[in-house]
Design an enzyme around this catalytic site. Structure first.
Site, mmCIF file in Angstrom:
data_model
loop_
_atom_site.group_PDB
_atom_site.id
_atom_site.type_symbol
_atom_site.label_atom_id
_atom_site.label_comp_id
_atom_site.label_asym_id
_atom_site.label_seq_id
_atom_site.Cartn_x
_atom_site.Cartn_y
_atom_site.Cartn_z
ATOM 1 N N ASP A 21 95.616 74.348 30.216
ATOM 2 C CA ASP A 21 96.145 73.752 31.454
ATOM 3 C C ASP A 21 95.063 73.608 32.521
ATOM 4 O O ASP A 21 94.105 74.382 32.555
ATOM 5 C CB ASP A 21 97.294 74.634 31.969
ATOM 6 C CG ASP A 21 98.159 73.896 32.985
ATOM 7 O OD1 ASP A 21 98.084 72.658 33.045
ATOM 8 O OD2 ASP A 21 98.909 74.572 33.713
ATOM 9 N N GLY A 22 95.220 72.612 33.378
ATOM 10 C CA GLY A 22 94.349 72.468 34.545
ATOM 11 C C GLY A 22 93.391 71.282 34.477
ATOM 12 O O GLY A 22 92.511 71.156 35.339
ATOM 13 N N ASN A 23 93.575 70.404 33.503
ATOM 14 C CA ASN A 23 92.678 69.244 33.387
ATOM 15 C C ASN A 23 92.736 68.349 34.622
ATOM 16 O O ASN A 23 91.710 67.885 35.126
ATOM 17 C CB ASN A 23 93.059 68.377 32.176
ATOM 18 C CG ASN A 23 92.862 69.107 30.866
ATOM 19 O OD1 ASN A 23 92.326 70.201 30.842
ATOM 20 N ND2 ASN A 23 93.312 68.494 29.780
ATOM 21 N N SER A 66 103.360 68.430 25.741
ATOM 22 C CA SER A 66 104.724 68.967 25.648
ATOM 23 C C SER A 66 105.744 67.829 25.669
ATOM 24 O O SER A 66 105.439 66.707 26.073
ATOM 25 C CB SER A 66 104.997 69.909 26.822
ATOM 26 O OG SER A 66 105.177 69.166 28.018
ATOM 27 N N THR A 67 106.965 68.161 25.241
ATOM 28 C CA THR A 67 108.061 67.193 25.300
ATOM 29 C C THR A 67 108.186 66.651 26.734
ATOM 30 O O THR A 67 108.386 65.463 26.948
ATOM 31 C CB THR A 67 109.384 67.898 24.919
ATOM 32 O OG1 THR A 67 109.189 68.560 23.675
ATOM 33 C CG2 THR A 67 110.527 66.932 24.800
ATOM 34 N N ASN A 69 105.877 66.396 28.936
ATOM 35 C CA ASN A 69 104.723 65.585 29.364
ATOM 36 C C ASN A 69 104.963 64.078 29.179
ATOM 37 O O ASN A 69 104.265 63.263 29.781
ATOM 38 C CB ASN A 69 103.444 65.999 28.632
ATOM 39 C CG ASN A 69 102.889 67.343 29.058
ATOM 40 O OD1 ASN A 69 102.280 68.056 28.272
ATOM 41 N ND2 ASN A 69 103.086 67.711 30.312
ATOM 42 N N ARG A 189 96.744 81.445 28.821
ATOM 43 C CA ARG A 189 96.973 80.232 29.623
ATOM 44 C C ARG A 189 95.881 80.119 30.672
ATOM 45 O O ARG A 189 95.584 81.086 31.381
ATOM 46 C CB ARG A 189 98.344 80.239 30.309
ATOM 47 C CG ARG A 189 98.581 78.915 31.069
ATOM 48 C CD ARG A 189 99.975 78.759 31.611
ATOM 49 N NE ARG A 189 100.147 77.390 32.128
ATOM 50 C CZ ARG A 189 101.274 76.722 32.153
ATOM 51 N NH1 ARG A 189 102.365 77.271 31.693
ATOM 52 N NH2 ARG A 189 101.330 75.494 32.634
ATOM 53 N N SER A 197 106.110 77.494 30.144
ATOM 54 C CA SER A 197 106.315 76.044 30.029
ATOM 55 C C SER A 197 106.811 75.600 28.652
ATOM 56 O O SER A 197 106.248 74.682 28.036
ATOM 57 C CB SER A 197 105.020 75.297 30.400
ATOM 58 O OG SER A 197 104.612 75.615 31.710
HETATM 59 C C1 IPE Z 1 101.958 72.802 29.696
HETATM 60 O O1 IPE Z 1 101.265 72.345 30.802
HETATM 61 C C2 IPE Z 1 101.811 71.839 28.560
HETATM 62 C C3 IPE Z 1 100.466 71.705 27.998
HETATM 63 C C4 IPE Z 1 99.412 72.380 28.350
HETATM 64 C C5 IPE Z 1 100.353 70.715 26.968
HETATM 65 P P1 IPE Z 1 101.991 71.556 31.977
HETATM 66 O O2 IPE Z 1 100.967 71.266 32.980
HETATM 67 O O3 IPE Z 1 102.756 70.414 31.423
HETATM 68 O O4 IPE Z 1 103.043 72.656 32.490
HETATM 69 P P2 IPE Z 1 103.775 72.792 33.888
HETATM 70 O O5 IPE Z 1 104.477 71.484 34.156
HETATM 71 O O6 IPE Z 1 102.754 73.072 34.923
HETATM 72 O O7 IPE Z 1 104.715 73.942 33.704
HETATM 73 C C1 IPE Z 2 96.800 70.190 30.748
HETATM 74 O O1 IPE Z 2 96.276 69.821 31.985
HETATM 75 C C2 IPE Z 2 96.832 69.045 29.764
HETATM 76 C C3 IPE Z 2 98.185 68.513 29.491
HETATM 77 C C4 IPE Z 2 99.311 69.013 29.920
HETATM 78 C C5 IPE Z 2 98.251 67.341 28.638
HETATM 79 P P1 IPE Z 2 97.180 69.121 33.081
HETATM 80 O O2 IPE Z 2 97.151 67.672 32.866
HETATM 81 O O3 IPE Z 2 98.531 69.729 33.110
HETATM 82 O O4 IPE Z 2 96.396 69.484 34.410
HETATM 83 P P2 IPE Z 2 97.016 70.017 35.787
HETATM 84 O O5 IPE Z 2 97.851 71.213 35.432
HETATM 85 O O6 IPE Z 2 97.820 68.913 36.357
HETATM 86 O O7 IPE Z 2 95.829 70.382 36.606
HETATM 87 MG MG MG Z 3 99.312 71.351 34.038
#
Ligand code: IPE
Ligand code: IPE
Ligand code: MG
Length: 247
Positions: A21-23, A66-67, A69, A189, A197
């Site tokens: 997470d956090g991209n 995720s579903t 996403n 995480r 999540s």
């Molecule tokens: C969880 O990250 C799903 C993946 C890393 C693929 P999200 O960024 O979608 O989760 P939430 O919405 O912050 O809970």
């Molecule tokens: C995780 O990073 C990758 C995916 C869920 C596909 P995010 O895209 O959720 O990055 P943040 O959480 O918004 O920073």
């Molecule tokens: Mg995220």
């Protein structure tokens, strides 16, 4: 002594699951679009997979999409799917070189066709590899998985293949996407969020949880080793008392 050398190889988790997470926030910090973060996340995937394989982790599960996403802006979803196809295509050779088998869990049929085909091809091309299994969670959510399992079990009861009284932990386990994968001992995480999540709700019942503030694109094998070292200081009691574990 390097972090890697401090790891006790006889107490290695056999399965590590990661919520990458956090991209998006990483990209925003650099004044870039979210997709730039996803692109840079690939380097972290490569390094983490390499690190896990180096020390002998048997299963590494990465939550990639995720579903939920699917509800993101359409152009982000499209760019992520494109990146996925491209990455799987490029990385298959490395997986083979390192004897890593690819598997995927989730509602794979909901993926765009080119993505689905590329994935199936990579799974098939790596199926005989045996040093580590890399599991990609794609279009995955645990509630989706559990609903799916319950439906199949209910069908079995309707067809009189089993009775309701016979349903136990292993019946449920057998109908999850992870039926052939042991539960993760360690779940990591990134990005400072302290939540699950919708990831592996059943399988994480007794996993040790590790959270780091690093955004996924900055995560490297040393961070994985750090998480493993932390895991190795934990006492896993499974409901028992400390004293019972010693005797
Ligand atoms: C969880 O990250 C799903 C993946 C890393 C693929 P999200 O960024 O979608 O989760 P939430 O919405 O912050 O809970
Ligand atoms: C995780 O990073 C990758 C995916 C869920 C596909 P995010 O895209 O959720 O990055 P943040 O959480 O918004 O920073
Ligand atoms: Mg995220």
């Amino acid at each position: 002594m390097s972090i890697k050398e401090k790891i006790n190889l006889s107490k290695l988790p056999s399965h590590i699951a990661i919520i990458m997470d956090g991209n998006g926030r990483w990209a925003k910090q650099q004044g870039e679009e979210r997709i730039f973060g996803h692109e840079n996340g690939v380097k972290a995937v490569r390094d983490t997979v390499e690190g896990a394989a180096e020390i002998g982790v048997k299963y590494l599960t990465l939550y990639a999409f995720s579903t939920e996403n699917w509800n993101r802006p359409q152009e982000e979803v499209a760019a992520l799917m494109k990146l996925l196809v491209h990455t799987i295509n490029i990385e298959t050779e490395t997986l083979n070189k390192n004897n890593i088998r690819l598997q995927a869990i989730g509602d794979l049929e909901s993926l765009p066709k080119d993505c689905y085909d590329e994935l199936q091809e990579a799974i098939s091309n790596t199926k005989n590899n045996s040093s580590m299994t890399l599991v990609l969670a794609l279009s995955y959510s645990s509630r989706w998985e559990i609903i799916n399992a319950v439906r199949q079990i209910a069908r079995g009861v309707e067809d009189k293949k089993l009775s309701a009284a016979e349903i136990n932990e292993s019946t449920i386990q057998n109908y999850l996407c992870t039926y052939n994968i042991p539960d993760p001992e360690l779940m990591i995480r990134t990005s400072g969020e302290h939540r699950i999540s919708n990831f592996l709700l059943w399988q994480l019942a007794y996993s040790e949880l590790y959270f780091t503030d690093k955004f996924w694109p900055d995560f490297r094998k040393e961070d994985l080793f750090e998480a493993i070292l932390d895991y190795q200081t934990r006492e896993r009691r499974f409901g028992k008392t400390s004293e019972q574990l010693i005797s």
